[in-house]
Design a protein around this motif. Structure first.
Motif: not given
Length: 227
Positions: A69-80, A92-100, A114-120
């Protein structure tokens, strides 16, 4: 990202998204499989902190060719949703993305790098995520694909230049510690990206919920998002 001329998400990953709930809000058995995959991640997942009291759900998991697993997203509020154009912008929603956080490394099959991950990486995943739940209602259908391609190019360029004029700085708490995020708004919503001290990069996007005042924290139990 720092290692390429264009920001890219973690390389060679396959995204698996949670199925849409039915009209009665029930989830399919695919959610359990997604939660099981998410639970194998070797990094901490992040979501909105306990100040958020609304609905939470597991939205997406990105895994490499070897199943890591490299990344994932968790949703909050109304589902888009794009099913009903008339109310998509009112959700109304906010989705949080976590990247290893990954260094520059060889691919699993040994044939490439494979390229390094970053804030980008987090910025691109968040920006493309916002696009995936945005559809210009007033635009003719024949023009929408051109719009999507144009906006995707903009998202690429913005993610590749987090220090540019397209971003401002927004300080938000992560595990109770203030962190400076790169932040931008558009008529379709907002996107932010940064890095946490726990060896992950964080991105987020949303609409109808202000990013100001949000806080992020590690998710101790993904069961809160798999119900």
């Amino acid at each position: 990202m720092e290692t390429t001329s264009r920001a890219t998400p973690p390389a060679a990953v396959t995204d698996r998204s949670a199925p849409r709930p039915g009209e009665n809000g029930e989830h399919s058995t695919g959610d359990a499989e997604l939660a099981e995959l998410a639970g194998t991640a070797g990094f901490p997942w992040y979501g909105l902190d306990e100040a958020f009291g609304g609905r939470r759900w597991l939205m997406q998991v990105g895994a490499g060719a070897d199943g890591t697993v490299e990344h994932g997203a968790l949703g909050h509020g109304d589902q888009p949703s794009l099913r009903c154009e008339s109310d998509q912008m009112s959700r109304r929603f906010a989705v949080v993305v976590t990247v290893a956080a990954r260094p520059l490394r060889r691919s699993a099959d040994g044939t490439g790098v494979l390229e390094a991950t970053s804030g980008s990486s987090a910025a691109w995943l968040a920006g493309s995520g916002l696009l995936s739940c945005t559809w210009p209602v007033q635009m003719e259908r024949s023009l929408r694909q051109d719009w999507l391609e144009q906006q995707t190019d903009i998202a690429w360029d913005l993610a590749d230049n987090l220090g540019g004029d397209g971003w401002s700085t927004l300080s938000l708490p992560v595990d109770g510690v203030p962190v400076d995020f790169h932040y931008r708004e558009s008529e379709y919503g907002w996107v932010l990206a940064g890095s946490a001290e726990s060896y992950v990069h964080l991105g987020a996007y949303g609409r109808g919920m202000s990013a100001y005042g949000l806080g992020f924290s590690q998710v101790p139990d993904l069961a809160d998002y798999a119900d």
